[in-house]
Design a protein around this motif. Structure first.
Motif, PDB file in Angstrom:
ATOM      1  N   LYS A   1      19.618  18.865 -43.475  1.00  0.00           N
ATOM      2  CA  LYS A   1      20.604  18.336 -45.374  1.00  0.00           C
ATOM      3  C   LYS A   1      19.134  19.066 -45.492  1.00  0.00           C
ATOM      4  O   LYS A   1      18.252  18.830 -45.131  1.00  0.00           O
ATOM      5  CB  LYS A   1      20.740  17.313 -45.759  1.00  0.00           C
ATOM      6  CG  LYS A   1      21.050  17.186 -47.041  1.00  0.00           C
ATOM      7  CD  LYS A   1      21.518  16.161 -47.141  1.00  0.00           C
ATOM      8  CE  LYS A   1      22.058  15.839 -48.773  1.00  0.00           C
ATOM      9  NZ  LYS A   1      22.645  14.367 -49.591  1.00  0.00           N
TER      10      LYS A   1
ATOM     11  N   ASP B   1      29.268  30.208 -49.819  1.00  0.00           N
ATOM     12  CA  ASP B   1      28.903  29.085 -49.854  1.00  0.00           C
ATOM     13  C   ASP B   1      30.328  28.556 -49.465  1.00  0.00           C
ATOM     14  O   ASP B   1      31.629  29.792 -48.759  1.00  0.00           O
ATOM     15  CB  ASP B   1      29.861  29.416 -51.324  1.00  0.00           C
ATOM     16  CG  ASP B   1      28.372  29.597 -52.685  1.00  0.00           C
ATOM     17  OD1 ASP B   1      27.786  29.280 -52.126  1.00  0.00           O
ATOM     18  OD2 ASP B   1      28.771  30.788 -53.572  1.00  0.00           O
TER      19      ASP B   1
ATOM     20  N   CYS C   1      28.535  23.111 -52.069  1.00  0.00           N
ATOM     21  CA  CYS C   1      28.074  22.449 -50.923  1.00  0.00           C
ATOM     22  C   CYS C   1      28.055  24.714 -50.305  1.00  0.00           C
ATOM     23  O   CYS C   1      28.411  25.199 -49.556  1.00  0.00           O
ATOM     24  CB  CYS C   1      29.207  22.192 -49.489  1.00  0.00           C
ATOM     25  SG  CYS C   1      28.662  22.678 -48.269  1.00  0.00           S
ATOM     26  N   ARG C   2      26.900  24.663 -49.380  1.00  0.00           N
ATOM     27  CA  ARG C   2      26.242  26.088 -49.044  1.00  0.00           C
ATOM     28  C   ARG C   2      25.585  25.847 -47.809  1.00  0.00           C
ATOM     29  O   ARG C   2      25.183  24.360 -47.273  1.00  0.00           O
ATOM     30  CB  ARG C   2      24.924  26.219 -49.683  1.00  0.00           C
ATOM     31  CG  ARG C   2      25.773  27.014 -51.613  1.00  0.00           C
ATOM     32  CD  ARG C   2      24.738  27.307 -52.325  1.00  0.00           C
ATOM     33  NE  ARG C   2      24.587  28.920 -52.027  1.00  0.00           N
ATOM     34  CZ  ARG C   2      23.838  29.338 -52.527  1.00  0.00           C
ATOM     35  NH1 ARG C   2      22.723  28.764 -52.861  1.00  0.00           N
ATOM     36  NH2 ARG C   2      23.663  30.414 -52.208  1.00  0.00           N
TER      37      ARG C   2
ATOM     38  N   LEU D   1      22.393  22.878 -44.400  1.00  0.00           N
ATOM     39  CA  LEU D   1      23.570  22.299 -45.597  1.00  0.00           C
ATOM     40  C   LEU D   1      22.740  21.933 -46.860  1.00  0.00           C
ATOM     41  O   LEU D   1      21.888  21.028 -47.090  1.00  0.00           O
ATOM     42  CB  LEU D   1      23.706  21.263 -44.520  1.00  0.00           C
ATOM     43  CG  LEU D   1      25.032  21.299 -45.503  1.00  0.00           C
ATOM     44  CD1 LEU D   1      26.857  22.023 -45.892  1.00  0.00           C
ATOM     45  CD2 LEU D   1      25.714  19.015 -45.092  1.00  0.00           C
ATOM     46  N   GLU D   2      23.051  22.604 -47.354  1.00  0.00           N
ATOM     47  CA  GLU D   2      22.429  21.910 -49.230  1.00  0.00           C
ATOM     48  C   GLU D   2      23.885  21.563 -50.163  1.00  0.00           C
ATOM     49  O   GLU D   2      24.727  22.548 -49.822  1.00  0.00           O
ATOM     50  CB  GLU D   2      22.516  23.277 -49.779  1.00  0.00           C
ATOM     51  CG  GLU D   2      21.637  22.801 -51.435  1.00  0.00           C
ATOM     52  CD  GLU D   2      21.418  24.433 -52.002  1.00  0.00           C
ATOM     53  OE1 GLU D   2      20.299  24.652 -52.384  1.00  0.00           O
ATOM     54  OE2 GLU D   2      21.869  25.029 -52.760  1.00  0.00           O
ATOM     55  N   LEU D   3      23.757  20.533 -50.552  1.00  0.00           N
ATOM     56  CA  LEU D   3      24.889  19.858 -51.078  1.00  0.00           C
ATOM     57  C   LEU D   3      24.147  19.503 -52.108  1.00  0.00           C
ATOM     58  O   LEU D   3      23.420  18.914 -52.480  1.00  0.00           O
ATOM     59  CB  LEU D   3      25.406  18.227 -50.065  1.00  0.00           C
ATOM     60  CG  LEU D   3      25.913  18.931 -48.855  1.00  0.00           C
ATOM     61  CD1 LEU D   3      25.758  16.851 -48.600  1.00  0.00           C
ATOM     62  CD2 LEU D   3      26.849  18.991 -49.058  1.00  0.00           C
TER      63      LEU D   3
END
Length: 128
Positions: free
Chosen positions: A78, A102, A107-108, A123-125
């Protein structure tokens, strides 16, 4: 193994606990690889321990592994800013496996490979 230890320590913030050889009869018995002799590295970070293993004896050549193949695994990390992290890791020696996408609102994700080909999912949240 040195490439992965260096990459994961310098660019992903993991701390090297140890790097040491493992020899004798037991590596072959544990792994099911006759004659296996190993170099093992343990790295700690973010509440996890990563183990990297290099076969110094008993290694077999492998075809390039694709994420879709049975038995192929990846590590998901993350991150706060996927673009910044992705570019920094590419500049540090990682290679692109996919592209930043995306997945759903907030979430990406993207796959990269470390210098030894280990698949890492970024993972970017974002809070909505």
């Amino acid at each position: 193994i040195g490439k992965s230890v260096d990459f994961w320590s310098k660019f992903l913030g993991f701390e090297t606990a140890f790097v040491a050889p493992r020899s004798g009869d037991w590596p072959g018995k544990v792994t099911g690889v006759p004659g296996a002799q190993l170099m093992v590295a343990h790295l700690n970070g973010y509440g996890h321990r990563m183990e990297f293993i290099q076969y110094t004896e008993g290694a077999a050549a492998a075809p390039p592994l694709k994420p879709s193949m049975p038995g192929v695994a990846h590590v998901c990390l993350k991150v706060d800013d996927i673009e910044v992290t992705y570019l920094a890791l590419i500049n540090a020696g990682a290679t692109s496996q996919g592209e930043i996408t995306d997945v759903r609102q907030g979430c990406r994700a993207a796959y990269i490979r470390d210098p030894n080909g280990i698949i890492i999912e970024l993972l970017e949240l974002k809070k909505l």
